[in-house]
Write a protein that holds these residues in place. Structure first.
Motif, PDB file in Angstrom:
ATOM      1  N   SER A  32      65.492  37.171  48.527  1.00  0.00           N
ATOM      2  CA  SER A  32      66.918  37.238  48.190  1.00  0.00           C
ATOM      3  C   SER A  32      67.747  37.782  49.351  1.00  0.00           C
ATOM      4  O   SER A  32      67.342  38.704  50.051  1.00  0.00           O
ATOM      5  CB  SER A  32      67.123  38.124  46.954  1.00  0.00           C
ATOM      6  OG  SER A  32      68.504  38.227  46.703  1.00  0.00           O
ATOM      7  N   THR A 214      72.199  34.935  33.174  1.00  0.00           N
ATOM      8  CA  THR A 214      71.981  33.859  34.167  1.00  0.00           C
ATOM      9  C   THR A 214      73.046  32.765  34.063  1.00  0.00           C
ATOM     10  O   THR A 214      73.349  32.112  35.039  1.00  0.00           O
ATOM     11  CB  THR A 214      70.593  33.204  33.979  1.00  0.00           C
ATOM     12  OG1 THR A 214      70.416  32.955  32.586  1.00  0.00           O
ATOM     13  CG2 THR A 214      69.481  34.092  34.484  1.00  0.00           C
ATOM     14  N   GLN A 215      73.572  32.574  32.863  1.00  0.00           N
ATOM     15  CA  GLN A 215      74.568  31.509  32.680  1.00  0.00           C
ATOM     16  C   GLN A 215      75.944  31.856  33.252  1.00  0.00           C
ATOM     17  O   GLN A 215      76.639  31.003  33.759  1.00  0.00           O
ATOM     18  CB  GLN A 215      74.758  31.194  31.188  1.00  0.00           C
ATOM     19  CG  GLN A 215      73.824  30.134  30.655  1.00  0.00           C
ATOM     20  CD  GLN A 215      72.557  30.805  30.138  1.00  0.00           C
ATOM     21  OE1 GLN A 215      72.617  31.660  29.253  1.00  0.00           O
ATOM     22  NE2 GLN A 215      71.411  30.438  30.675  1.00  0.00           N
ATOM     23  N   CYS A 217      76.661  34.518  35.484  1.00  0.00           N
ATOM     24  CA  CYS A 217      76.740  35.380  36.686  1.00  0.00           C
ATOM     25  C   CYS A 217      77.523  34.738  37.835  1.00  0.00           C
ATOM     26  O   CYS A 217      78.265  35.425  38.537  1.00  0.00           O
ATOM     27  CB  CYS A 217      75.348  35.828  37.127  1.00  0.00           C
ATOM     28  SG  CYS A 217      74.255  34.500  37.604  1.00  0.00           S
ATOM     29  N   LYS A 218      77.360  33.419  37.983  1.00  0.00           N
ATOM     30  CA  LYS A 218      78.011  32.773  39.144  1.00  0.00           C
ATOM     31  C   LYS A 218      79.525  32.855  39.036  1.00  0.00           C
ATOM     32  O   LYS A 218      80.211  33.095  40.016  1.00  0.00           O
ATOM     33  CB  LYS A 218      77.559  31.318  39.270  1.00  0.00           C
ATOM     34  CG  LYS A 218      76.146  31.208  39.813  1.00  0.00           C
ATOM     35  CD  LYS A 218      75.959  29.947  40.656  1.00  0.00           C
ATOM     36  CE  LYS A 218      74.542  29.881  41.189  1.00  0.00           C
ATOM     37  NZ  LYS A 218      73.606  29.244  40.245  1.00  0.00           N
ATOM     38  N   LYS A 243      66.589  35.738  38.697  1.00  0.00           N
ATOM     39  CA  LYS A 243      67.473  34.559  38.867  1.00  0.00           C
ATOM     40  C   LYS A 243      68.884  35.014  39.233  1.00  0.00           C
ATOM     41  O   LYS A 243      69.535  34.412  40.087  1.00  0.00           O
ATOM     42  CB  LYS A 243      67.523  33.734  37.576  1.00  0.00           C
ATOM     43  CG  LYS A 243      66.363  32.789  37.465  1.00  0.00           C
ATOM     44  CD  LYS A 243      66.545  31.861  36.264  1.00  0.00           C
ATOM     45  CE  LYS A 243      65.168  31.267  35.907  1.00  0.00           C
ATOM     46  NZ  LYS A 243      64.972  31.118  34.472  1.00  0.00           N
ATOM     47  N   ILE A 244      69.358  36.055  38.573  1.00  0.00           N
ATOM     48  CA  ILE A 244      70.702  36.560  38.880  1.00  0.00           C
ATOM     49  C   ILE A 244      70.717  37.098  40.314  1.00  0.00           C
ATOM     50  O   ILE A 244      71.650  36.822  41.075  1.00  0.00           O
ATOM     51  CB  ILE A 244      71.114  37.666  37.863  1.00  0.00           C
ATOM     52  CG1 ILE A 244      71.144  37.089  36.446  1.00  0.00           C
ATOM     53  CG2 ILE A 244      72.473  38.271  38.223  1.00  0.00           C
ATOM     54  CD1 ILE A 244      71.372  38.105  35.338  1.00  0.00           C
ATOM     55  N   ASN A 246      69.011  36.179  42.789  1.00  0.00           N
ATOM     56  CA  ASN A 246      68.886  35.111  43.778  1.00  0.00           C
ATOM     57  C   ASN A 246      70.077  34.161  43.770  1.00  0.00           C
ATOM     58  O   ASN A 246      70.105  33.187  44.513  1.00  0.00           O
ATOM     59  CB  ASN A 246      67.572  34.326  43.562  1.00  0.00           C
ATOM     60  CG  ASN A 246      66.372  35.199  43.859  1.00  0.00           C
ATOM     61  OD1 ASN A 246      66.424  36.046  44.750  1.00  0.00           O
ATOM     62  ND2 ASN A 246      65.287  35.014  43.119  1.00  0.00           N
ATOM     63  N   SER A 247      71.059  34.420  42.907  1.00  0.00           N
ATOM     64  CA  SER A 247      72.166  33.458  42.787  1.00  0.00           C
ATOM     65  C   SER A 247      73.191  33.678  43.874  1.00  0.00           C
ATOM     66  O   SER A 247      73.237  34.705  44.514  1.00  0.00           O
ATOM     67  CB  SER A 247      72.825  33.542  41.415  1.00  0.00           C
ATOM     68  OG  SER A 247      73.294  34.842  41.192  1.00  0.00           O
TER      69      SER A 247
END
Ligand code: PGA
Length: 247
Positions: A32, A214-215, A217-218, A243-244, A246-247
């Motif tokens: 990351s 995860t949905q 965060c972006k 996942k968060i 690494n976003s």
């Protein structure tokens, strides 16, 4: 640009759970580019520090005492946290305010203790549902900033990260809009510039926290003036939190 992704594990995980979590999580975030920190319970700090030796992930605590040392049964001092390798500490979380009746004055003392030992502070600020609905959130945020940062020197602000956490969004799944977050970020930076300087406000690192997953965060990471996230519930699942991160 590098984002700050911090996971507040709250009162979860015994030592064995923590070991399993570290094993799963650390492998997944090795590559990351973001600055990642985990905030386990006090009893897991030392163990987690050992697990983090070969990793860039930072270690933080969830709370500290407002006192230096002495007859304060059950309390943990800034010096103790530092001595087991903590680099950061969360101060003023709304759960501490609500359940343990912490006031701005105590939070201010805690910040000073943390800074005196070279710990970075993650200061949580946010308005209640009532304050949001009655359009009192600006006043509420200004008051928290003004009272919790009272008496600090401008050069100490580089060791303070502010997390905007609307209380109504914590653990509820109720989300603010990006516009609402951007407005709050502006209010916070403005107040920092009133209390200190516009340069200090510009340099300030601001996180968003409250039902991040995860949905969503972006979209929050894309908000203007937001430098990262403080994740609660979703940080408990190693997979999801990685996942968060690494976003
Ligand atoms: P949540 O918690 O992500 O579970 O809403 C955030 C926090 O309390 O910092």
């Amino acid at each position: 640009m590098k984002k700050l992704i911090y996971g507040n594990l709250k009162m979860n995980f015994n030592l064995k759970d923590m070991e399993n979590y570290c094993e799963l999580f650390l492998k997944k975030v090795e590559q990351s580019k973001n600055e990642i920190a985990i905030f386990p319970s006090f009893t897991n700090l030392m163990f987690t520090k050992q697990k983090l030796t070969a990793s860039k992930v930072l270690l933080g605590a969830q709370n500290l005492s407002s006192e230096v040392s002495g007859a304060y049964t059950g309390e943990i001092s800034a010096d103790m946290l530092k001595s087991v390798g903590a680099e950061l500490v969360i101060v003023g979380h709304s759960e501490r305010r609500k359940l343990f009746l912490e006031k701005n004055e105590t939070i201010n003392k805690k910040i000073k203790q943390a800074l005196s030992q070279g710990l970075k502070v993650v200061l949580c600020v946010g308005e209640t549902k009532y304050e949001r609905q009655n359009r009192k959130y600006k006043m509420a945020l200004e008051k928290i900033i003004s009272e919790t940062l009272k008496g600090l020197y401008e050069n100490e602000l580089k060791n303070i990260i502010i997390a905007y956490e609307p209380i109504w969004a914590i653990g509820t799944g109720v989300l603010p809009t990006v516009k609402e977050i951007e407005e709050a970020a502006n209010i916070i930076r403005n107040q920092v510039s009133v209390e200190f300087t516009s340069q200090a406000a510009k340099n300030l690192k601001l996180l968003y926290g409250g039902s991040v997953n995860t949905q969503n965060c972006k979209q929050f990471l894309g908000a203007n003036g937001i430098n990262g996230l403080l994740v609660g519930g979703a940080s408990l699942k190693a997979d999801e939190f990685a996942k968060i991160c690494n976003s």
